[in-house]
Design a protein around this motif. Sequence first.
Motif, PDB file in Angstrom:
ATOM      1  N   MET A   1     -36.726 116.424 -93.879  1.00 40.21           N
ATOM      2  CA  MET A   1     -36.698 116.366 -92.441  1.00 40.21           C
ATOM      3  C   MET A   1     -36.576 114.901 -92.012  1.00 40.21           C
ATOM      4  SD  MET A   1     -39.444 118.024 -89.798  1.00 40.21           S
ATOM      5  CE  MET A   1     -39.274 119.588 -90.607  1.00 40.21           C
ATOM      6  N   SER A   2     -35.671 114.619 -91.120  1.00 40.69           N
ATOM      7  CA  SER A   2     -35.453 113.237 -90.692  1.00 40.69           C
ATOM      8  C   SER A   2     -36.616 112.722 -89.857  1.00 40.69           C
ATOM      9  CB  SER A   2     -34.148 113.125 -89.893  1.00 40.69           C
ATOM     10  OG  SER A   2     -34.250 113.871 -88.698  1.00 40.69           O
ATOM     11  N   ALA A   3     -36.631 111.417 -89.653  1.00 43.87           N
ATOM     12  CA  ALA A   3     -37.640 110.762 -88.829  1.00 43.87           C
ATOM     13  C   ALA A   3     -36.955 109.655 -88.043  1.00 43.87           C
ATOM     14  CB  ALA A   3     -38.746 110.182 -89.699  1.00 43.87           C
ATOM     15  N   PHE A   4     -37.514 109.355 -86.894  1.00 44.89           N
ATOM     16  CA  PHE A   4     -36.957 108.329 -86.020  1.00 44.89           C
ATOM     17  C   PHE A   4     -38.015 107.287 -85.719  1.00 44.89           C
ATOM     18  CE2 PHE A   4     -34.523 112.134 -85.357  1.00 44.89           C
ATOM     19  CZ  PHE A   4     -33.223 111.671 -85.316  1.00 44.89           C
ATOM     20  N   LEU A   5     -37.644 106.041 -85.897  1.00 45.02           N
ATOM     21  CA  LEU A   5     -38.483 104.923 -85.488  1.00 45.02           C
ATOM     22  C   LEU A   5     -37.947 104.474 -84.141  1.00 45.02           C
ATOM     23  CD1 LEU A   5     -40.759 102.963 -86.174  1.00 45.02           C
ATOM     24  CD2 LEU A   5     -39.079 101.531 -87.340  1.00 45.02           C
ATOM     25  N   LEU A   6     -38.780 104.613 -83.111  1.00 41.52           N
ATOM     26  CA  LEU A   6     -38.412 104.240 -81.748  1.00 41.52           C
ATOM     27  C   LEU A   6     -39.180 102.977 -81.386  1.00 41.52           C
ATOM     28  CD1 LEU A   6     -36.975 105.000 -79.056  1.00 41.52           C
ATOM     29  CD2 LEU A   6     -39.101 106.178 -78.438  1.00 41.52           C
ATOM     30  N   ILE A   7     -38.457 101.951 -80.987  1.00 43.72           N
ATOM     31  CA  ILE A   7     -39.059 100.662 -80.656  1.00 43.72           C
ATOM     32  C   ILE A   7     -38.621 100.262 -79.254  1.00 43.72           C
ATOM     33  CG2 ILE A   7     -39.344  98.252 -81.348  1.00 43.72           C
ATOM     34  CD1 ILE A   7     -37.651 100.223 -83.878  1.00 43.72           C
ATOM     35  N   ASP A   8     -39.593  99.944 -78.415  1.00 46.99           N
ATOM     36  CA  ASP A   8     -39.310  99.393 -77.094  1.00 46.99           C
ATOM     37  C   ASP A   8     -39.735  97.936 -77.161  1.00 46.99           C
ATOM     38  OD1 ASP A   8     -38.745  98.949 -74.447  1.00 46.99           O
ATOM     39  OD2 ASP A   8     -40.444 100.102 -73.680  1.00 46.99           O
ATOM     40  N   THR A   9     -38.834  97.028 -76.842  1.00 45.51           N
ATOM     41  CA  THR A   9     -39.062  95.611 -77.064  1.00 45.51           C
ATOM     42  C   THR A   9     -38.820  94.781 -75.816  1.00 45.51           C
ATOM     43  OG1 THR A   9     -38.240  95.899 -79.315  1.00 45.51           O
ATOM     44  CG2 THR A   9     -38.402  93.650 -78.518  1.00 45.51           C
ATOM     45  N   LYS A  10     -39.759  93.921 -75.531  1.00 48.70           N
ATOM     46  CA  LYS A  10     -39.572  92.878 -74.522  1.00 48.70           C
ATOM     47  C   LYS A  10     -39.432  91.571 -75.293  1.00 48.70           C
ATOM     48  CE  LYS A  10     -41.775  90.352 -70.820  1.00 48.70           C
ATOM     49  NZ  LYS A  10     -43.069  90.043 -70.208  1.00 48.70           N
ATOM     50  N   LEU A  90     -44.029 100.643 -80.810  1.00 54.70           N
ATOM     51  CA  LEU A  90     -43.325 101.333 -81.888  1.00 54.70           C
ATOM     52  C   LEU A  90     -43.929 102.717 -82.054  1.00 54.70           C
ATOM     53  CD1 LEU A  90     -43.274  98.170 -82.836  1.00 54.70           C
ATOM     54  CD2 LEU A  90     -42.509  99.161 -84.949  1.00 54.70           C
ATOM     55  N   MET A  91     -43.072 103.687 -82.282  1.00 55.20           N
ATOM     56  CA  MET A  91     -43.564 105.024 -82.607  1.00 55.20           C
ATOM     57  C   MET A  91     -42.648 105.657 -83.636  1.00 55.20           C
ATOM     58  SD  MET A  91     -42.696 107.110 -79.107  1.00 55.20           S
ATOM     59  CE  MET A  91     -43.175 105.801 -78.008  1.00 55.20           C
ATOM     60  N   LEU A  92     -43.250 106.442 -84.483  1.00 50.40           N
ATOM     61  CA  LEU A  92     -42.524 107.154 -85.516  1.00 50.40           C
ATOM     62  C   LEU A  92     -42.538 108.628 -85.129  1.00 50.40           C
ATOM     63  CD1 LEU A  92     -41.051 106.954 -88.173  1.00 50.40           C
ATOM     64  CD2 LEU A  92     -43.248 107.039 -89.338  1.00 50.40           C
ATOM     65  N   LEU A  93     -41.343 109.218 -85.034  1.00 54.98           N
ATOM     66  CA  LEU A  93     -41.196 110.599 -84.573  1.00 54.98           C
ATOM     67  C   LEU A  93     -40.566 111.446 -85.656  1.00 54.98           C
ATOM     68  CD1 LEU A  93     -39.481 109.533 -81.262  1.00 54.98           C
ATOM     69  CD2 LEU A  93     -41.853 110.235 -81.476  1.00 54.98           C
ATOM     70  N   GLU A  94     -41.129 112.606 -85.890  1.00 52.52           N
ATOM     71  CA  GLU A  94     -40.560 113.543 -86.858  1.00 52.52           C
ATOM     72  C   GLU A  94     -39.335 114.211 -86.230  1.00 52.52           C
ATOM     73  OE1 GLU A  94     -42.757 116.190 -89.955  1.00 52.52           O
ATOM     74  OE2 GLU A  94     -42.783 117.183 -87.999  1.00 52.52           O
ATOM     75  N   GLY A  95     -38.240 114.245 -86.971  1.00 53.80           N
ATOM     76  CA  GLY A  95     -37.022 114.895 -86.500  1.00 53.80           C
ATOM     77  C   GLY A  95     -37.012 116.377 -86.826  1.00 53.80           C
ATOM     78  N   LEU A  96     -35.909 116.992 -86.540  1.00 53.40           N
ATOM     79  CA  LEU A  96     -35.750 118.440 -86.807  1.00 53.40           C
ATOM     80  C   LEU A  96     -35.134 118.688 -88.155  1.00 53.40           C
ATOM     81  CD1 LEU A  96     -34.439 119.520 -83.331  1.00 53.40           C
ATOM     82  CD2 LEU A  96     -36.764 119.680 -84.211  1.00 53.40           C
TER      83      LEU A  96
END
Length: 96
Positions: A1-10, A90-96
């Motif tokens: 199952m894929s995973a996504f690293l989502l980063i919001d950066t200033k 930063l957050m790590l999200l489980e994909g489908l």
Amino acid sequence: MSAFLLIDTKINDHEAYEKYKSVARPIAEKFGGQYRTRGGEMDVIQTELWSPTRIVLIEFPSMESARNFINCDEYAPVRKIREGASECTLMLLEGL
């Protein structure tokens, strides 16, 4: 199952952050990371819980490979560059 690293950066130090980007990408790719977006145009529709600044989305083959990237020895000094040049969520999200 894929995973996504989502980063919001200033970004606070653009020069240092450019160095970070050039070094971080090949390390992420070693762990199967594929950049899906990296600070491109955003159309923020709703901001009741969060007002994003600059979004980076990296897809990894699994949660394990994403965690291995985040926690690897090679990335540790590179992370310090990012931390000194920016403020992030930063957050790590489980994909489908």
